[in-house]
Design a protein around this motif. Structure first.
Motif, PDB file in Angstrom:
ATOM      1  N   ILE A 105       1.132  -1.066  -0.009  1.00  0.00           N
ATOM      2  CA  ILE A 105       0.007   0.167   0.373  1.00  0.00           C
ATOM      3  C   ILE A 105       0.775   1.346  -0.141  1.00  0.00           C
ATOM      4  N   SER A 106       0.589   2.437  -0.817  1.00  0.00           N
ATOM      5  CA  SER A 106       1.155   3.377  -0.911  1.00  0.00           C
ATOM      6  C   SER A 106       3.029   3.240  -0.763  1.00  0.00           C
ATOM      7  N   PHE A 107       3.671   3.322  -0.671  1.00  0.00           N
ATOM      8  CA  PHE A 107       5.177   3.763  -0.844  1.00  0.00           C
ATOM      9  C   PHE A 107       5.275   2.051  -0.794  1.00  0.00           C
ATOM     10  N   GLY A 108       4.493   0.770  -0.102  1.00  0.00           N
ATOM     11  CA  GLY A 108       4.098  -0.554  -0.057  1.00  0.00           C
ATOM     12  C   GLY A 108       4.403  -1.256  -1.990  1.00  0.00           C
ATOM     13  N   GLY A 109       3.704  -0.499  -1.768  1.00  0.00           N
ATOM     14  CA  GLY A 109       3.222  -0.275  -3.515  1.00  0.00           C
ATOM     15  C   GLY A 109       4.103  -0.193  -4.708  1.00  0.00           C
ATOM     16  N   ALA A 110       4.696   0.854  -4.477  1.00  0.00           N
ATOM     17  CA  ALA A 110       5.525   1.030  -5.475  1.00  0.00           C
ATOM     18  C   ALA A 110       6.925  -0.135  -5.031  1.00  0.00           C
ATOM     19  N   LEU A 111       7.300  -0.390  -4.002  1.00  0.00           N
ATOM     20  CA  LEU A 111       8.214  -0.781  -3.688  1.00  0.00           C
ATOM     21  C   LEU A 111       7.817  -2.715  -4.103  1.00  0.00           C
ATOM     22  N   ALA A 112       6.701  -3.405  -4.009  1.00  0.00           N
ATOM     23  CA  ALA A 112       6.309  -4.187  -4.718  1.00  0.00           C
ATOM     24  C   ALA A 112       6.393  -4.355  -6.037  1.00  0.00           C
ATOM     25  N   ILE A 113       6.166  -3.800  -6.672  1.00  0.00           N
ATOM     26  CA  ILE A 113       6.467  -3.065  -8.158  1.00  0.00           C
ATOM     27  C   ILE A 113       8.222  -3.407  -8.323  1.00  0.00           C
ATOM     28  N   THR A 218      -1.965  -8.892 -12.020  1.00  0.00           N
ATOM     29  CA  THR A 218      -1.846  -8.165 -10.624  1.00  0.00           C
ATOM     30  C   THR A 218      -3.347  -7.652 -10.517  1.00  0.00           C
ATOM     31  N   LEU A 219      -3.961  -7.070  -9.606  1.00  0.00           N
ATOM     32  CA  LEU A 219      -4.664  -5.706  -9.114  1.00  0.00           C
ATOM     33  C   LEU A 219      -4.639  -5.317  -8.641  1.00  0.00           C
ATOM     34  N   VAL A 220      -4.929  -3.904  -8.903  1.00  0.00           N
ATOM     35  CA  VAL A 220      -4.486  -2.026  -8.919  1.00  0.00           C
ATOM     36  C   VAL A 220      -6.209  -2.232  -7.753  1.00  0.00           C
ATOM     37  N   LEU A 221      -6.161  -2.253  -6.321  1.00  0.00           N
ATOM     38  CA  LEU A 221      -6.635  -1.955  -5.538  1.00  0.00           C
ATOM     39  C   LEU A 221      -6.901  -0.297  -5.320  1.00  0.00           C
ATOM     40  N   HIS A 222      -7.929   0.444  -4.864  1.00  0.00           N
ATOM     41  CA  HIS A 222      -8.158   2.346  -5.178  1.00  0.00           C
ATOM     42  C   HIS A 222      -8.922   2.397  -4.312  1.00  0.00           C
ATOM     43  N   GLY A 223      -9.129   3.684  -3.722  1.00  0.00           N
ATOM     44  CA  GLY A 223      -9.993   4.112  -2.910  1.00  0.00           C
ATOM     45  C   GLY A 223     -10.544   5.572  -4.009  1.00  0.00           C
ATOM     46  N   ASP A 224     -11.208   5.270  -3.664  1.00  0.00           N
ATOM     47  CA  ASP A 224     -12.210   6.132  -5.115  1.00  0.00           C
ATOM     48  C   ASP A 224     -12.026   7.831  -4.424  1.00  0.00           C
ATOM     49  N   VAL A 252     -13.373   5.663  -0.010  1.00  0.00           N
ATOM     50  CA  VAL A 252     -12.741   5.382   0.362  1.00  0.00           C
ATOM     51  C   VAL A 252     -11.474   6.409   0.297  1.00  0.00           C
ATOM     52  N   GLY A 253     -10.601   6.323   1.097  1.00  0.00           N
ATOM     53  CA  GLY A 253      -9.509   7.264   1.600  1.00  0.00           C
ATOM     54  C   GLY A 253      -8.460   6.166   0.851  1.00  0.00           C
ATOM     55  N   HIS A 254      -6.484   6.577   1.406  1.00  0.00           N
ATOM     56  CA  HIS A 254      -5.852   6.098   1.012  1.00  0.00           C
ATOM     57  C   HIS A 254      -5.577   4.744   1.292  1.00  0.00           C
ATOM     58  N   LEU A 255      -6.075   4.929   3.085  1.00  0.00           N
ATOM     59  CA  LEU A 255      -5.166   3.449   3.924  1.00  0.00           C
ATOM     60  C   LEU A 255      -6.656   2.695   3.579  1.00  0.00           C
ATOM     61  N   SER A 256      -6.602   2.208   2.665  1.00  0.00           N
ATOM     62  CA  SER A 256      -8.208   1.372   2.195  1.00  0.00           C
ATOM     63  C   SER A 256      -8.148   0.042   2.703  1.00  0.00           C
ATOM     64  N   ASN A 257      -6.891   0.041   3.110  1.00  0.00           N
ATOM     65  CA  ASN A 257      -7.104  -2.013   4.182  1.00  0.00           C
ATOM     66  C   ASN A 257      -7.979  -1.962   5.245  1.00  0.00           C
ATOM     67  N   VAL A 258      -7.498  -0.173   6.017  1.00  0.00           N
ATOM     68  CA  VAL A 258      -8.187   0.086   8.077  1.00  0.00           C
ATOM     69  C   VAL A 258      -9.410   0.523   7.082  1.00  0.00           C
ATOM     70  N   LYS A 262     -13.213  -4.827   5.415  1.00  0.00           N
ATOM     71  CA  LYS A 262     -14.085  -6.112   4.814  1.00  0.00           C
ATOM     72  C   LYS A 262     -13.900  -6.104   3.851  1.00  0.00           C
ATOM     73  N   GLU A 263     -14.024  -4.984   2.995  1.00  0.00           N
ATOM     74  CA  GLU A 263     -14.424  -5.646   1.455  1.00  0.00           C
ATOM     75  C   GLU A 263     -12.633  -5.107   1.059  1.00  0.00           C
ATOM     76  N   PHE A 264     -11.699  -4.977   0.915  1.00  0.00           N
ATOM     77  CA  PHE A 264     -10.769  -5.274   1.048  1.00  0.00           C
ATOM     78  C   PHE A 264      -9.608  -6.119   0.843  1.00  0.00           C
ATOM     79  N   ASN A 265     -10.452  -6.859   2.121  1.00  0.00           N
ATOM     80  CA  ASN A 265     -10.054  -8.253   2.228  1.00  0.00           C
ATOM     81  C   ASN A 265     -10.380  -9.646   1.458  1.00  0.00           C
ATOM     82  N   ARG A 266     -11.416  -8.966   1.386  1.00  0.00           N
ATOM     83  CA  ARG A 266     -12.715  -9.565  -0.031  1.00  0.00           C
ATOM     84  C   ARG A 266     -11.687  -9.525  -1.210  1.00  0.00           C
ATOM     85  N   ALA A 267     -11.576  -8.642  -1.507  1.00  0.00           N
ATOM     86  CA  ALA A 267     -10.826  -7.914  -3.255  1.00  0.00           C
ATOM     87  C   ALA A 267      -9.729  -9.500  -2.860  1.00  0.00           C
TER      88      ALA A 267
END
Length: 280
Positions: A105-113, A218-224, A252-258, A262-267
Motif C-alpha cells: 500500500i502506498s510506498f509499499g505498492g511502489a516497493l512491490a513493483i 496484478t490487482l490494482v486496488l484503489h479507494g475512489d 474510501v481514502g488512501h488507507l483502504s485496508n483500514v 472487509k471490502e479490501f480483504n474480500r477483494a
C-alpha cells in the motif's frame, strides 16, 4: 477496532545480510504466502491488523517493518527504492518465501513493483493498493517538490505537532473517530529521519518503464476518494500493466485496508483465489 484471537501477533527480528540491517516482522497463519508492505508516515506492520484478523485463516501472512520503521533498524540516508527492494528480497529469501502474493500500500505498492522488477522469481502476484509508480512516476514534479519541502520542514518538529495534519489525506471525513485515533497512534512511533529517507526514495522513484514488463497477475486496488494517490494514479497503473485487474472501493481514502477492511480483504481473497485456480 474489534478484539482478535490472532492479535497481538508476536514481533520477530531477523538480521538481513544484503542490507546489513535487523528487520522486525510479524507472521501468522498457514497457506499461500501473502507478503504485506506498509506505507510511510510512521506506519509499520501493525497497520495490517485487519488483514491478520481475517486472512490468516488461509494465508501465511508476513508483514515486515521496513527499514527505519517500527522495530527495524534505520537505513543509511543514501537508501533508495532499489535498496529497499534488495533488502526485502534478502528478507524473503532468508524466510524461505518465494512465489508469494505481494501486497503493498502506498510506498509499499511502489516497493512491490520494484521487487518484482529486480527479483521476479519471488513474486507470484502483485496487489497494488493506493499505489504509485513512485512519486516521480505518478505525480507532477511541482507536487513532488511541494510534498518533500513540507515533510522536510515538519520533520524538524516534534511528531505530535504535525502528524495529525496528514490524517485528512489518509482517511476520509466519514472515518469513525476511534479509527482516526488508532491511525494516529500507529503513526506516532515514526522514526523522523528514516521516514524522510523513505520519502526521498519515493520522490525519486519513476517506475513507469517497468509497468509494461510486469508479467504476473496484478490487482490494482484503489479507494475512489484517495487524496494522497488520486484515483487517476491507480487508473494509470491499471492501464500500463497489461492484463491487470482493477477494483475501486467506493467512499474510501488512501488507507483502504483500514477504512474498508472487509471490502479490501474480500477483494484480496477473491483475487488470490483466481490466481490459485489459474483464472488469471
Amino acid at each position: 477496532m474489534p478484539p482478535s484471537a490472532r492479535w497481538p501477533v508476536a514481533l520477530s527480528r531477523r538480521w538481513v545480510a544484503p542490507c546489513g540491517l535487523e528487520i522486525s516482522y510479524r507472521r501468522a497463519g498457514t497457506g499461500d504466502a501473502l507478503i504485506l508492505l506498509h506505507g510511510g508516515f510512521g506506519f509499520d506492520s501493525r497497520v495490517w491488523r485487519p488483514q491478520f484478523d481475517e486472512l490468516a485463516d488461509e494465508f501465511t501472512i508476513v508483514a515486515w517493518d521496513a527499514p527505519g520503521c517500527g522495530g527495524s533498524e534505520d537505513p543509511p540516508v543514501s537508501f533508495r527504492m532499489a535498496d529497499y527492494a534488495d533488502c526485502l528480497a534478502g528478507f524473503l529469501t532468508d524466510l524461505g518465501l518465494d512465489r508469494a502474493h505481494v501486497l503493498g500500500i502506498s510506498f509499499g505498492g511502489a516497493l512491490a513493483i520494484a521487487l518484482h522488477d529486480r527479483h521476479p522469481t519471488l513474486t507470484r502476484s502483485l496487489i497494488l493498493a493506493g499505489a504509485y509508480a513512485g512519486w516521480a512516476g505518478s505525480l507532477p514534479p511541482e507536487e513532488v517538490q511541494r510534498r518533500l519541502r513540507r515533510i522536510a520542514e515538519d520533520i524538524t518538529r516534534p511528531p505530535e505537532d504535525w502528524l495529525a495534519d496528514y490524517l485528512p489525506g489518509l482517511l476520509t471525513e466519514s472515518a469513525p473517530r476511534d479509527m482516526v485515533e488508532h491511525t494516529l497512534a500507529l503513526m506516532s512511533g515514526i522514526h523522523p529521519e528514516a521516514s524522510l529517507t523513505m520519502l526521498r526514495a519515493m520522490a525519486e522513484a519513476d517506475l513507469r518503464d517497468i509497468l509494461p514488463n510486469v508479467d504476473v497477475p496484478t490487482l490494482v486496488l484503489h479507494g475512489d476518494l484517495d487524496a494522497r494517490a488520486p484515483l487517476a494514479v491507480g487508473l494509470e497503473l491499471h492501464e500500463r500493466i497489461r492484463g491487470s485487474r482493477l477494483a475501486v472501493l467506493a467512499g474510501v481514502g488512501h488507507l483502504s485496508n483500514v477504512e474498508a477492511a472487509k471490502e479490501f480483504n474480500r477483494a484480496v481473497r477473491l483475487f488470490a483465489h483466481a490466481v490459485r485456480t489459474d483464472h488469471l
